[in-house]
Design a protein around this motif. Structure first.
Motif, PDB file in Angstrom:
ATOM      1  N   VAL A  13      -0.001   1.978  -0.297  1.00 36.36           N
ATOM      2  CA  VAL A  13       1.437   2.115  -0.548  1.00 36.36           C
ATOM      3  C   VAL A  13       2.210   1.824   0.739  1.00 36.36           C
ATOM      4  N   ARG A  14       1.724   2.333   1.852  1.00 41.34           N
ATOM      5  CA  ARG A  14       2.357   2.092   3.158  1.00 41.34           C
ATOM      6  C   ARG A  14       2.390   0.597   3.470  1.00 41.34           C
ATOM      7  N   ASP A  15       1.251  -0.072   3.337  1.00 43.53           N
ATOM      8  CA  ASP A  15       1.169  -1.497   3.654  1.00 43.53           C
ATOM      9  C   ASP A  15       2.063  -2.324   2.740  1.00 43.53           C
ATOM     10  N   LEU A  16       2.060  -1.996   1.459  1.00 46.17           N
ATOM     11  CA  LEU A  16       2.903  -2.720   0.511  1.00 46.17           C
ATOM     12  C   LEU A  16       4.378  -2.520   0.851  1.00 46.17           C
ATOM     13  N   ALA A  17       4.770  -1.284   1.161  1.00 41.61           N
ATOM     14  CA  ALA A  17       6.164  -1.009   1.518  1.00 41.61           C
ATOM     15  C   ALA A  17       6.572  -1.778   2.772  1.00 41.61           C
ATOM     16  N   ASN A  18       5.696  -1.860   3.751  1.00 44.92           N
ATOM     17  CA  ASN A  18       5.998  -2.628   4.964  1.00 44.92           C
ATOM     18  C   ASN A  18       6.210  -4.098   4.630  1.00 44.92           C
ATOM     19  N   SER A  19       5.365  -4.648   3.787  1.00 48.82           N
ATOM     20  CA  SER A  19       5.491  -6.051   3.386  1.00 48.82           C
ATOM     21  C   SER A  19       6.770  -6.287   2.578  1.00 48.82           C
ATOM     22  N   LEU A  20       7.040  -5.403   1.635  1.00 51.88           N
ATOM     23  CA  LEU A  20       8.249  -5.531   0.823  1.00 51.88           C
ATOM     24  C   LEU A  20       9.499  -5.460   1.690  1.00 51.88           C
ATOM     25  N   THR A  28       8.811  -2.052  -8.950  1.00 47.51           N
ATOM     26  CA  THR A  28       8.927  -0.897  -9.835  1.00 47.51           C
ATOM     27  C   THR A  28       7.650  -0.068  -9.729  1.00 47.51           C
ATOM     28  N   VAL A  29       7.736   1.170 -10.168  1.00 46.27           N
ATOM     29  CA  VAL A  29       6.548   2.024 -10.165  1.00 46.27           C
ATOM     30  C   VAL A  29       5.487   1.467 -11.111  1.00 46.27           C
ATOM     31  N   ASP A  30       5.897   0.789 -12.182  1.00 50.22           N
ATOM     32  CA  ASP A  30       4.929   0.146 -13.076  1.00 50.22           C
ATOM     33  C   ASP A  30       4.156  -0.934 -12.330  1.00 50.22           C
ATOM     34  N   GLN A  31       4.861  -1.742 -11.559  1.00 49.86           N
ATOM     35  CA  GLN A  31       4.194  -2.781 -10.783  1.00 49.86           C
ATOM     36  C   GLN A  31       3.246  -2.169  -9.758  1.00 49.86           C
ATOM     37  N   LEU A  32       3.705  -1.123  -9.079  1.00 45.48           N
ATOM     38  CA  LEU A  32       2.847  -0.440  -8.108  1.00 45.48           C
ATOM     39  C   LEU A  32       1.589   0.079  -8.791  1.00 45.48           C
ATOM     40  N   LEU A  58       2.359   9.875  -5.866  1.00 43.30           N
ATOM     41  CA  LEU A  58       1.733   9.133  -4.772  1.00 43.30           C
ATOM     42  C   LEU A  58       2.782   8.582  -3.811  1.00 43.30           C
ATOM     43  N   VAL A  59       3.872   8.053  -4.323  1.00 41.21           N
ATOM     44  CA  VAL A  59       4.941   7.533  -3.446  1.00 41.21           C
ATOM     45  C   VAL A  59       5.496   8.668  -2.594  1.00 41.21           C
ATOM     46  N   ARG A  60       5.781   9.803  -3.214  1.00 46.00           N
ATOM     47  CA  ARG A  60       6.313  10.955  -2.480  1.00 46.00           C
ATOM     48  C   ARG A  60       5.306  11.459  -1.439  1.00 46.00           C
ATOM     49  N   ALA A  61       4.036  11.551  -1.814  1.00 42.80           N
ATOM     50  CA  ALA A  61       2.996  12.024  -0.893  1.00 42.80           C
ATOM     51  C   ALA A  61       2.834  11.066   0.287  1.00 42.80           C
ATOM     52  N   THR A  62       2.947   9.779   0.033  1.00 42.71           N
ATOM     53  CA  THR A  62       2.845   8.792   1.109  1.00 42.71           C
ATOM     54  C   THR A  62       4.018   8.942   2.069  1.00 42.71           C
ATOM     55  N   THR A  73      10.172   5.370  10.384  1.00 37.30           N
ATOM     56  CA  THR A  73      10.580   4.040   9.932  1.00 37.30           C
ATOM     57  C   THR A  73       9.735   3.604   8.739  1.00 37.30           C
ATOM     58  N   GLU A  74       8.436   3.814   8.830  1.00 37.41           N
ATOM     59  CA  GLU A  74       7.564   3.440   7.723  1.00 37.41           C
ATOM     60  C   GLU A  74       7.802   4.332   6.507  1.00 37.41           C
ATOM     61  N   ALA A  75       8.077   5.595   6.744  1.00 34.80           N
ATOM     62  CA  ALA A  75       8.389   6.503   5.632  1.00 34.80           C
ATOM     63  C   ALA A  75       9.639   6.026   4.903  1.00 34.80           C
ATOM     64  N   GLU A  76      10.641   5.594   5.652  1.00 36.60           N
ATOM     65  CA  GLU A  76      11.873   5.088   5.039  1.00 36.60           C
ATOM     66  C   GLU A  76      11.603   3.825   4.234  1.00 36.60           C
ATOM     67  N   ARG A  77      10.698   2.998   4.717  1.00 36.78           N
ATOM     68  CA  ARG A  77      10.333   1.790   3.960  1.00 36.78           C
ATOM     69  C   ARG A  77       9.718   2.173   2.625  1.00 36.78           C
ATOM     70  N   VAL A  78       8.853   3.183   2.631  1.00 39.80           N
ATOM     71  CA  VAL A  78       8.257   3.660   1.377  1.00 39.80           C
ATOM     72  C   VAL A  78       9.362   4.184   0.463  1.00 39.80           C
TER      73      VAL A  78
END
Length: 94
Positions: A13-20, A28-32, A58-62, A73-78
Motif C-alpha cells: 500500500v505504501r509503495d503504491l501510494a508513493n507511485s500514485l 479506488t478501494v476496489d482497485q486496491l 488496511l489503508v488506515r493501518a498503513t 509525508t508517506e502517510a499523507e500519500r497513503v
C-alpha cells in the motif's frame, strides 16, 4: 495472517501510494483490493480483499504504521491516494 504478510500488505500500500502520488493519480478501494489479491496479499482472515471493510482497515493501518515511524509525508500519500466509490478520499489525515 503472519506478521510478515501483514507488513508486506502495508509495504505494498505504501509503495503504491508513493507511485500514485508521483503521477498525480488515485485508486479506488476496489482497485486496491484487486491489486492486493493478484499479489497474494490476503486479509488477516486469509481471504481475498473485496474492497470493503478489510481494505479500508488496511489503508488506515498503513497510514498509522507510517506515522508511528515518523514518515508523515508517506502517510499523507497513503491518506490521499485511495478513494471511495463516490470519489472522496478514504482517510482524512490529521
Amino acid at each position: 495472517m503472519s506478521v510478515d504478510k501483514a507488513a508486506a500488505s502495508k509495504q505494498y500500500v505504501r509503495d503504491l501510494a508513493n507511485s500514485l502520488s508521483k503521477h498525480g493519480s488515485k485508486r479506488t478501494v476496489d482497485q486496491l483490493a484487486g491489486y492486493l489479491n493478484r499479489r497474494g496479499l490476503f486479509s488477516t482472515h486469509g481471504k481475498p480483499y473485496n474492497g470493503l471493510r478489510g481494505t479500508y482497515t488496511l489503508v488506515r493501518a498503513t497510514y498509522q504504521w507510517l506515522k508511528k515511524q515518523g514518515l508523515s509525508t508517506e502517510a499523507e500519500r497513503v491518506a490521499n491516494s485511495f478513494i471511495k466509490p463516490d470519489g472522496t478520499i478514504v482517510l482524512r489525515s490529521n
